[in-house]
Design a protein around this motif. Structure first.
Motif, short mmCIF file in Angstrom:
data_model
loop_
_atom_site.label_atom_id
_atom_site.label_comp_id
_atom_site.label_asym_id
_atom_site.label_seq_id
_atom_site.Cartn_x
_atom_site.Cartn_y
_atom_site.Cartn_z
N ALA A 79 0.83 -1.22 0.00
CA ALA A 79 0.00 0.00 0.00
C ALA A 79 0.85 1.26 0.00
CB ALA A 79 -0.93 0.00 1.21
N ALA A 80 2.08 1.16 0.51
CA ALA A 80 2.96 2.33 0.57
C ALA A 80 3.68 2.59 -0.75
CB ALA A 80 3.99 2.14 1.68
N GLU A 81 3.67 1.63 -1.65
CA GLU A 81 4.44 1.78 -2.89
C GLU A 81 3.95 2.89 -3.82
OE1 GLU A 81 4.44 -2.14 -4.55
OE2 GLU A 81 5.96 -2.90 -3.15
N PRO A 82 2.63 3.06 -4.03
CA PRO A 82 2.20 4.06 -5.03
C PRO A 82 2.41 5.51 -4.60
CG PRO A 82 0.49 2.42 -4.61
CD PRO A 82 1.51 2.27 -3.54
N PHE A 83 2.13 5.83 -3.32
CA PHE A 83 2.08 7.24 -2.90
C PHE A 83 2.93 7.55 -1.67
CE2 PHE A 83 -2.30 6.16 -4.50
CZ PHE A 83 -2.16 6.75 -5.74
N THR A 85 4.18 6.48 2.50
CA THR A 85 3.65 5.93 3.74
C THR A 85 2.20 6.34 3.98
OG1 THR A 85 5.85 5.97 4.72
CG2 THR A 85 3.98 5.77 6.24
N PRO A 86 1.28 5.40 4.17
CA PRO A 86 -0.11 5.76 4.47
C PRO A 86 -0.22 6.50 5.81
CG PRO A 86 0.06 3.47 3.78
CD PRO A 86 1.46 3.95 4.01
N THR A 87 -1.10 7.47 5.86
CA THR A 87 -1.34 8.24 7.08
C THR A 87 -2.75 8.07 7.62
OG1 THR A 87 -1.87 10.16 5.70
CG2 THR A 87 0.38 10.00 6.53
N ILE A 88 -3.62 7.47 6.83
CA ILE A 88 -5.01 7.21 7.24
C ILE A 88 -5.31 5.75 6.93
CG2 ILE A 88 -7.46 7.74 6.85
CD1 ILE A 88 -6.49 10.51 5.76
N LEU A 89 -5.89 5.06 7.89
CA LEU A 89 -6.36 3.69 7.67
C LEU A 89 -7.83 3.61 8.02
CD1 LEU A 89 -6.00 0.63 7.18
CD2 LEU A 89 -5.38 0.42 9.60
N LEU A 130 4.40 0.90 10.78
CA LEU A 130 4.97 1.58 9.61
C LEU A 130 5.00 3.09 9.83
CD1 LEU A 130 6.03 1.41 6.70
CD2 LEU A 130 3.65 1.51 5.93
N LEU A 131 3.92 3.64 10.32
CA LEU A 131 3.82 5.08 10.50
C LEU A 131 4.77 5.55 11.61
CD1 LEU A 131 2.30 7.54 9.48
CD2 LEU A 131 0.52 7.09 11.16
N ILE A 132 4.85 4.82 12.70
CA ILE A 132 5.74 5.19 13.80
C ILE A 132 7.20 5.13 13.35
CG2 ILE A 132 6.58 4.46 16.08
CD1 ILE A 132 3.63 3.55 16.63
N ALA A 133 7.54 4.11 12.56
CA ALA A 133 8.92 3.98 12.07
C ALA A 133 9.31 5.18 11.20
CB ALA A 133 9.07 2.69 11.28
N GLU A 134 8.32 5.76 10.52
CA GLU A 134 8.57 6.93 9.68
C GLU A 134 8.50 8.24 10.46
OE1 GLU A 134 9.44 6.95 6.47
OE2 GLU A 134 9.46 4.76 6.37
#
Length: 259
Positions: A79-83, A85-89, A130-134
């Motif tokens: 899911a992170a590949e196109p745009f 790191t996602p910020t909303i789930l 993923l979000l915390i790591a970023e």
């Protein structure tokens, strides 16, 4: 000097599970209209075609089943590949089987639990890590149900309702644990919604409205919800307009549960 629009999701990346149909697709459309890039996760292999025909046509697609026990890190990586790191789930993926509780087998309970509760939890964990790591901030929106609060049918939804009550509890606890990490967690508990699944199961819109007449009679709005009614609330919870809302599950049922 004009203040920023608190509902603007520009610069955000939203992942919507179960986004090929019903409430999920309506949420994906509204998220895109609010400015967010959108990634739809769905197990339907025709998801890309469906979104091109019914919107949002420019959403990225990940074909995956959230009920799989070890799929979630890979789902979020893809899911992170196109745009980025996602910020909303938005955890919308779920199943709504109707079986009398005395007929519910262990396998049936597992089926409902694995999608509606475990899949939601593990997707949220993968997203949060993923979000915390970023070092980023974001939001999780869990789709529950009013059946987690009270019985809407005389029989058939006990296992489903148990998972949705679990979603509400998980929402509260995740909000407490993840809030200090910059992740807001809230939920939505819809009442009956005119999704494709409901319409198909009840024989089309006219037949559905006839069978739901008793619900309409109890509803202060005088109607049954459309998927977009839920989608607009999801945009609110994902936006800065809800920056001080934490751990809440908003009942969006037109007021049916009030009486």
């Amino acid at each position: 000097m004009a203040r920023p629009n608190p509902f603007d999701l520009s610069g955000q990346v939203a992942v919507v599970t179960g986004g090929a149909s019903g409430m999920g697709r309506a949420i994906a459309v509204r998220m895109r209209e609010a400015g967010s890039q959108v990634v739809v996760v769905d197990k339907n292999p025709n998801t890309k075609r469906i979104l091109k025909e019914k919107g949002p046509g420019d959403a990225a697609v990940v074909i995956a089943d959230v009920s799989e026990p070890h799929a979630h890190q890979d789902i979020l990586r893809r899911a992170a590949e196109p745009f980025g790191t996602p910020t909303i789930l938005v955890n919308d993926a779920g199943i709504y089987p109707n079986v009398a509780v005395l007929d519910a087998t262990p396998e049936f309970f597992d089926l409902v639990y694995e999608t509606n509760l475990r899949g939601l939890a593990l997707t949220s964990i993968a997203f949060s890590k993923l979000l915390i790591a970023e070092g980023g901030a974001g939001s999780i929106i869990n789709i529950a149900s009013v059946d987690g609060l009270k019985a809407s049918l005389p029989s058939g939804l006990a296992p489903y309702a148990a998972t949705k009550a679990g979603v509400m509890a998980l929402t509260r606890h995740m909000a407490v644990e993840l809030g200090p990490q910059g992740i807001a967690v809230n939920g939505i508990a819809p009442g009956t919604v005119m999704t494709e699944g409901v319409l198909t199961g009840l024989g089309g819109r006219e037949a559905a409205l006839e069978k739901m007449a008793h619900l309409v009679a109890r509803n202060p709005t005088g109607r049954v919800a459309e998927p977009d009614d839920i989608a607009k609330v999801a945009v609110f919870l994902a936006s800065d307009a809800a920056s001080y809302v934490r751990g809440q599950t908003l009942v969006v049922d037109g007021g049916v549960t009030l009486n």
